[in-house]
Design a protein around this motif. Structure first.
Motif, PDB file in Angstrom:
ATOM      1  N   GLU A   1     -13.292 -12.352  17.791  1.00 33.95           N
ATOM      2  CA  GLU A   1     -12.254 -12.119  16.784  1.00 33.95           C
ATOM      3  C   GLU A   1     -12.273 -10.687  16.269  1.00 33.95           C
ATOM      4  OE1 GLU A   1     -12.782 -15.263  13.953  1.00 33.95           O
ATOM      5  OE2 GLU A   1     -12.307 -16.802  15.438  1.00 33.95           O
TER       6      GLU A   1
ATOM      7  N   HIS B   1      -8.483 -24.246   9.908  1.00 32.63           N
ATOM      8  CA  HIS B   1      -8.756 -22.825  10.103  1.00 32.63           C
ATOM      9  C   HIS B   1      -9.999 -22.600  10.955  1.00 32.63           C
ATOM     10  CE1 HIS B   1      -6.240 -21.070   6.540  1.00 32.63           C
ATOM     11  NE2 HIS B   1      -5.531 -21.755   7.393  1.00 32.63           N
TER      12      HIS B   1
ATOM     13  N   ARG C   1     -13.372 -22.668  16.257  1.00 30.65           N
ATOM     14  CA  ARG C   1     -14.118 -21.492  15.813  1.00 30.65           C
ATOM     15  C   ARG C   1     -15.472 -21.883  15.243  1.00 30.65           C
ATOM     16  NH1 ARG C   1     -11.752 -19.277  11.424  1.00 30.65           N
ATOM     17  NH2 ARG C   1     -12.508 -17.213  11.926  1.00 30.65           N
TER      18      ARG C   1
ATOM     19  N   GLU D   1     -11.042 -15.551  25.219  1.00 27.81           N
ATOM     20  CA  GLU D   1     -10.023 -15.413  24.184  1.00 27.81           C
ATOM     21  C   GLU D   1     -10.143 -16.624  23.254  1.00 27.81           C
ATOM     22  OE1 GLU D   1      -6.112 -14.153  25.460  1.00 27.81           O
ATOM     23  OE2 GLU D   1      -7.280 -12.309  25.245  1.00 27.81           O
ATOM     24  N   PRO D   2      -9.965 -16.419  21.937  1.00 30.21           N
ATOM     25  CA  PRO D   2     -10.027 -17.568  21.029  1.00 30.21           C
ATOM     26  C   PRO D   2      -9.073 -18.660  21.493  1.00 30.21           C
ATOM     27  CG  PRO D   2      -9.890 -15.520  19.794  1.00 30.21           C
ATOM     28  CD  PRO D   2      -9.697 -15.171  21.237  1.00 30.21           C
TER      29      PRO D   2
ATOM     30  N   ALA E   1      -5.568 -19.344  20.167  1.00 27.78           N
ATOM     31  CA  ALA E   1      -4.642 -18.211  20.195  1.00 27.78           C
ATOM     32  C   ALA E   1      -4.131 -17.951  21.603  1.00 27.78           C
ATOM     33  CB  ALA E   1      -5.329 -16.956  19.659  1.00 27.78           C
TER      34      ALA E   1
ATOM     35  N   ASP F   1      -0.268 -22.531  31.056  1.00 26.36           N
ATOM     36  CA  ASP F   1       0.698 -23.537  31.499  1.00 26.36           C
ATOM     37  C   ASP F   1       0.068 -24.908  31.695  1.00 26.36           C
ATOM     38  OD1 ASP F   1       2.818 -21.984  31.345  1.00 26.36           O
ATOM     39  OD2 ASP F   1       3.090 -21.631  33.489  1.00 26.36           O
TER      40      ASP F   1
ATOM     41  N   ALA G   1      -8.020  -8.294  10.296  1.00 24.75           N
ATOM     42  CA  ALA G   1      -7.981  -7.773  11.666  1.00 24.75           C
ATOM     43  C   ALA G   1      -8.663  -8.691  12.676  1.00 24.75           C
ATOM     44  CB  ALA G   1      -8.579  -6.367  11.722  1.00 24.75           C
ATOM     45  N   CYS G   2      -8.451  -9.986  12.537  1.00 26.38           N
ATOM     46  CA  CYS G   2      -9.060 -10.917  13.492  1.00 26.38           C
ATOM     47  C   CYS G   2      -8.318 -10.896  14.819  1.00 26.38           C
ATOM     48  CB  CYS G   2      -9.104 -12.338  12.933  1.00 26.38           C
ATOM     49  SG  CYS G   2      -7.499 -13.159  12.831  1.00 26.38           S
ATOM     50  N   GLY G   3      -7.066 -10.427  14.799  1.00 21.61           N
ATOM     51  CA  GLY G   3      -6.326 -10.258  16.043  1.00 21.61           C
ATOM     52  C   GLY G   3      -5.669 -11.526  16.548  1.00 21.61           C
ATOM     53  N   GLN G   4      -5.723 -12.594  15.778  1.00 17.19           N
ATOM     54  CA  GLN G   4      -5.076 -13.829  16.238  1.00 17.19           C
ATOM     55  C   GLN G   4      -3.571 -13.631  16.406  1.00 17.19           C
ATOM     56  OE1 GLN G   4      -6.511 -17.510  16.165  1.00 17.19           O
ATOM     57  NE2 GLN G   4      -5.004 -18.482  14.870  1.00 17.19           N
TER      58      GLN G   4
ATOM     59  N   GLN H   1      -2.739 -12.025  19.591  1.00 13.13           N
ATOM     60  CA  GLN H   1      -2.819 -12.913  20.745  1.00 13.13           C
ATOM     61  C   GLN H   1      -1.667 -13.906  20.815  1.00 13.13           C
ATOM     62  OE1 GLN H   1      -6.768 -13.428  20.005  1.00 13.13           O
ATOM     63  NE2 GLN H   1      -7.458 -12.770  22.008  1.00 13.13           N
ATOM     64  N   VAL H   2      -1.233 -14.425  19.675  1.00 13.34           N
ATOM     65  CA  VAL H   2      -0.205 -15.463  19.737  1.00 13.34           C
ATOM     66  C   VAL H   2       1.200 -14.890  19.877  1.00 13.34           C
ATOM     67  CG1 VAL H   2      -1.587 -17.137  18.454  1.00 13.34           C
ATOM     68  CG2 VAL H   2       0.065 -15.713  17.222  1.00 13.34           C
TER      69      VAL H   2
ATOM     70  N   ARG I   1      -4.531 -17.069   9.378  1.00 16.38           N
ATOM     71  CA  ARG I   1      -5.291 -17.919   8.456  1.00 16.38           C
ATOM     72  C   ARG I   1      -5.261 -17.360   7.043  1.00 16.38           C
ATOM     73  NH1 ARG I   1      -8.455 -18.172  13.177  1.00 16.38           N
ATOM     74  NH2 ARG I   1      -9.464 -16.208  12.670  1.00 16.38           N
TER      75      ARG I   1
END
Lengths: 312, 657
Positions: A91, A250, A254, A297-298, A301, A305, B586-589, B592-593, B633
């Motif tokens: 993250e 949340h 994670r 990658e998280p 997020a 497909d 700045a978690c960057g989620q 990515q989305v 979040r």
């Protein structure tokens, strides 16, 4: 072979003397043998402040973020702690090259809150040491054999990563342990709702669970946000539900299951039962476990497909 | 204190029939903050808009709620309307009491209550509206046309003629596309090559057009006015600068391969131009079949080439260029009838596709225009044409109508009779769909003057019997089975999307329908646009089309591009995401989305060299979809015009009322 404490000190001395890291974050003895305290060692001559024992409960990943941008740090990390660090790397809260992980294979740490119910007076406790899959407590006048189930941090009983999945040096070996299965939740949905209603009603909204969580790093938590409107600070049924379920969402995909939230909860809410359930869903749907790979990658997020659709 | 005006529209009887609009207006007047409420027959009409403007002036309204149709239809209308009255255009909210209410309900009382709720929500949101402003974005005035068929050619020529540079990317070795394969075109029977090849040459010689054949789009980033597009120019094996197109190389190449351009009926060499009129007239080495590439001795073409243009070791070249607009004209492919067991799984040589028949008729085709049976090269006496093969079928192929088969089948029957008057043709059809200029007359001519025997019904089975092909079917008008001993059967196979249409759609960020045809932005009012701005559709990549429709749409797409380029700059859409940088962890989620790659993490530099990172939205790229808002979040992203607070106040207005 030297003791884990010796090995940690040796490694810390080497790292500080060579200037590879600016600080070593580890554990020092706490107020009783059942407690440790986080210590920040910046000089090689101070490495003897570091130690290792079954009391080293804290997840020191919590301090990695605040050190970000101040040079490389070394962290003493158990399996769960290392996974937390991996999550922080995923993250973008720190970089892999900014953290030196002193991994420690761990067979579970003690929750001091569980000593008294196990018949041990923490005040007279002289020492606490692993012994044949359990613990031996020297209570001064007598030795007490403690089973893991009685005194470990509850999350440790469910641990499936005693060895850090990522580390720069590894101390100790994988203990021969089988994770337990969480059977706290009733299958019946009404009963389950009942269960959580009771649990959440105990919450005093002290937010210790959030403060201790390395993944709860939002600058301002949704629950502190004044204009948010859909959740207030009121300590009451629906508000408590909202807080805990939102926090669970949340942390979906994670949470690494270190169980610090549950250990520090003054109301004894089985927060990890909720988190484990969430993690199980994520694993079942996406084959993903939090913090196992700092380059992944998280999971929530990303979109592929062949991702499973929502369950019917 | 906000001063809201509410305007309830009857939409003629569309809304008023199911919703008590007067009551809605009355109730609206009681909502706190509303200082004026009224109803009118057609709010969008000039008198309706005047009413809104007058009320803004007379009642000092600072925001407006229009309860009418979908904002997709008339939000821009009322944004314009209130800005003419001096308000910021984003101070209007639409309560959709038509699509979301009157059209979907019957009970007038309940529908009226719902309409009141919808208005209450819109008022709650409007009270939290704040002015939004558009920014200027520069435009790269160069267009990319993907696909070099007649659609791409027409679009490229029109854009180029309007004065803008165009790059035409085609993945096969030549432009021309499907149309280059056709013989004559219905209903005028112009020779396809005679009308297409001049356009191909025009493309090649136009100073504003760059043709990249044997090239494919690999990656598309950026946004309207500023696309960055990575194109792979596949290694041709022939130096385009040196080649003069003399043709010595392919006349001597020892490798023979089934010819794709001839639909497998002829042969080509391993170094080849797909057809004699190819543009560019530069051969390609087919590396899969070239002897040298398969570790065999050869090098004939290189030895014979008088200009030394053969370059076996040529590598793919990848270029990234900037474009302001994209025309997608990637066309279609023919459905493969070998999937139908009843028609012989494609194993009966004299059962061919319409496109193969087209090549047989073509003077430059494999038989030089002689229509003969593939099995024994004898001219057929009896030919059966079967329409709707793979079209309009739930069992085989596709549910949709391929639109052109009725016409090309009539054309085939007509041309067959014209060339060989002693042949008899039969056409099995389900319906004759001849809805174009001169189409119906053309079909009638085929039947009445050229004696084609039209039989309404499906064909149940096709099989070999001796050297004949037997066609069994039903004549559903006479209600009896039919059996015809034919010499040749021509199947009018369905058109279907290119195999990789979905991949291209993903690269472009555009959507496809359930069959993988590209989706237009609106089926009636935006047939050329897609939902992403700056990308336009031309031709059969959207849905089966004949040549006139394709060319018309290509010109339409070109005019959209020219219209876009005629502006000095673009205006950004203000209803986009914005980050409260002070709260961002700045978690960057969000990065990515974001489906549009519109967010990046930037370094914020403070005093004394301190710095931290935060997410930042690129205003040109953001489409305002709100995915990042849901993903944040820390709730530190908000969608301007749809802030969390606004949406929540709508919910409150509904749930707490």
């Amino acid at each position: 072979m030297n003791s884990p404490t010796e090995q940690i000190r040796t490694e810390a001395r080497r790292l500080l003397e060579s200037g590879d890291v600016s600080v070593v974050i580890g554990y020092g003895p706490g107020s009783t043998p059942a407690r440790a305290t986080p210590v920040f060692v910046r000089r090689a001559e101070d490495v003897d402040r570091l130690f290792w024992s079954p009391a080293c409960a804290q997840n020191l990943a919590l301090y990695v973020r605040e050190q970000a941008g101040r040079g490389k740090v070394a962290v003493v990390a158990k399996g769960c702690d290392a996974r937390s660090i991996a999550t922080l790397i995923q993250e973008k809260q720190t970089r892999r090259e900014d953290v030196y992980i002193i991994g420690v294979a761990c067979s579970g740490v003690v929750d001091p809150g569980r000593l008294a119910p196990a018949g041990v007076d923490e005040g007279t406790l002289k020492s606490l040491a692993p012994e044949n899959g359990g613990l031996k407590a020297d209570c001064g006048d007598r030795d007490v054999r403690l089973e893991r189930e009685m005194v470990l941090k509850r999350a440790c009983l469910f641990c499936d990563t005693p060895v850090p999945p990522l580390s720069d040096t590894l101390i100790g070996e994988a203990p021969p342990l089988q994770p337990a299965t969480d059977q706290t939740l009733p299958e019946d949905l009404d009963a389950r709702r009942e269960f959580w209603a009771e649990q959440f009603s105990k919450c005093v909204r002290c937010y210790a669970c959030r403060q201790v969580c390395p993944a709860c790093y939002c600058k301002e938590c949704f629950t502190d946000r004044l204009p948010v409107g859909w959740v207030s600070k009121r300590i009451a049924g629906p508000e408590n539900w909202m807080y805990h379920t939102t926090r669970a969402f949340h942390l979906a995909g994670r949470c690494v299951g270190c169980g610090e939230c549950e250990r520090v909860c003054p109301a004894d809410i089985p927060i990890q039962t909720l988190m484990r359930r969430m993690a199980g869903e994520v694993d079942a749907l996406f084959g993903y476990r939090a913090g196992m790979d700092p380059d992944a990658e998280p999971v929530l997020a990303t979109y592929r497909d062949d991702d499973e659709g929502p369950a019917e | 204190m906000a001063r809201v005006g509410v305007f309830v529209c009857w939409c003629g009887s569309n809304i008023a029939r199911t919703v008590d609009v007067q009551r809605v207006a009355e109730e609206a007047g009681r909502i706190p903050g509303v200082v004026f409420a009224t109803d009118y027959k057609y709010m969008c009409s000039e008198p309706g808009q005047t009413m809104v403007r007058d009320a803004i002036r007379d009642h000092r309204l600072d925001r407006v709620v229009v309860a009418s149709c979908s904002p997709r239809l008339h939000e821009p209308t009322f944004q314009r309307c209130i800005s003419e009255a001096g308000l910021n255009p984003y101070m209007v909210e639409m309560a959709n009491i038509r699509e979301h209410c009157s059209w979907v309900h019957q009970d007038k009382d309940a529908a009226t209550e719902k309409a009141i709720d919808l208005v209450r929500m819109a008022v709650a949101k409007a009270r939290r509206d704040f002015p939004l402003f558009r920014n200027e974005i520069p435009i790269t005035k160069r267009a990319l046309v993907i696909g070099g068929g007649v659609a791409g050619i027409q679009a490229a020529l029109d854009i180029a003629d309007a004065g803008y540079p165009v790059t035409l990317v085609e993945r096969t070795p030549s432009i021309g596309g499907r149309m280059a394969q056709y013989d004559k075109t219905f209903p005028t029977l112009d020779c396809a090559a005679c009308i297409l090849t001049p356009k191909m040459v025009d493309c090649a010689s136009h100073p504003n057009i760059t043709i990249l054949t044997y090239a494919e789009v690999e990656e598309v980033t950026g946004f309207v006015g500023n696309f960055n597009i990575r194109i792979r120019k596949k290694a041709r094996g022939v130096d385009m600068e040196k080649c003069t197109g003399c043709g010595v190389c392919y006349s001597k190449c020892p490798v023979k391969v089934p010819n794709e351009f001839e639909e497998g009926m002829g042969e080509r060499r391993a170094i080849y131009v797909p057809f004699p009129q190819a543009v560019p007239n530069v051969p390609v080495i087919d590396r899969e079949h070239c002897r040298l590439n398969n570790d065999l001795k050869c090098g004939v073409c290189q030895k014979l080439c008088p200009t030394g243009a053969i370059a076996y070791d040529q590598q793919d070249e990848v270029v990234t260029e900037q474009f302001g607009a994209i025309v997608v004209a990637t066309g279609f492919r023919m459905w493969d009838h070998s999937q139908i067991g009843e028609y012989g799984y494609g194993s009966i040589p004299d059962v061919i596709s319409g496109l193969q028949f087209e090549r047989l008729m073509n003077a430059s085709g494999p038989t030089e225009g002689k229509i003969v049976r593939p099995s024994d090269h004898r001219p057929p006496k009896t030919v059966v044409f079967v329409a709707c093969v793979g079209s309009r079928s739930e069992n085989h192929g596709h549910e949709y109508c391929s639109k052109v088969c009725c016409m090309y089948t009539a054309k085939h029957a007509l041309l067959l009779k014209e060339k060989y008057p002693d042949t008899q043709s039969y056409v099995f059809y389900m319906d004759i769909r001849a809805n174009g200029k001169g189409y119906e007359e053309f079909v009638r001519r085929t039947i009445e003057e050229y004696g084609a025997n039209y039989i309404r019904g499906r064909v149940s089975r096709i099989y070999r019997h001796g050297d004949k092909v037997v066609v069994k079917g039903a004549d559903t008008l006479l209600g009896r089975p039919v059996e015809i001993e034919a010499d040749m059967v021509v199947l009018a196979t369905a058109m279907e999307p290119q195999e990789d249409a979905k991949d291209l759609a993903r690269k472009l960020g555009i959507s496809t329908d359930q069959h993988n045809w590209f989706s237009e932005a609106h089926p009636k009012l935006k047939p050329v646009e897609v939902l992403s701005s700056g990308i336009f559709l031309a031709g059969a990549c959207q849905y089966p089309k004949d040549i006139p429709d394709t060319v018309a749409q290509a010109s339409g797409a070109a005019s959209k591009v020219a219209g876009l380029f005629s502006k000095p700059h673009l205006l950004s859409e203000p209803m986009i995401a914005s980050v409260r940088e002070e709260d961002c962890a700045a978690c960057g989620q969000c990065v990515q989305v974001c489906p549009f790659s519109a967010i990046e993490l930037v370094e914020l530099n403070g005093k004394n060299g301190a710095s931290r990172r935060a997410a930042r939205v690129n205003e040109g790229l953001c489409h305002g979809c709100g995915t990042c808002v849901a993903g944040c979040r820390g709730s530190c992203i908000d969608l301007r015009g749809f802030t969390n607070a606004q949406v929540l106040s709508e919910i409150d207005a509904l749930a707490l009322a």
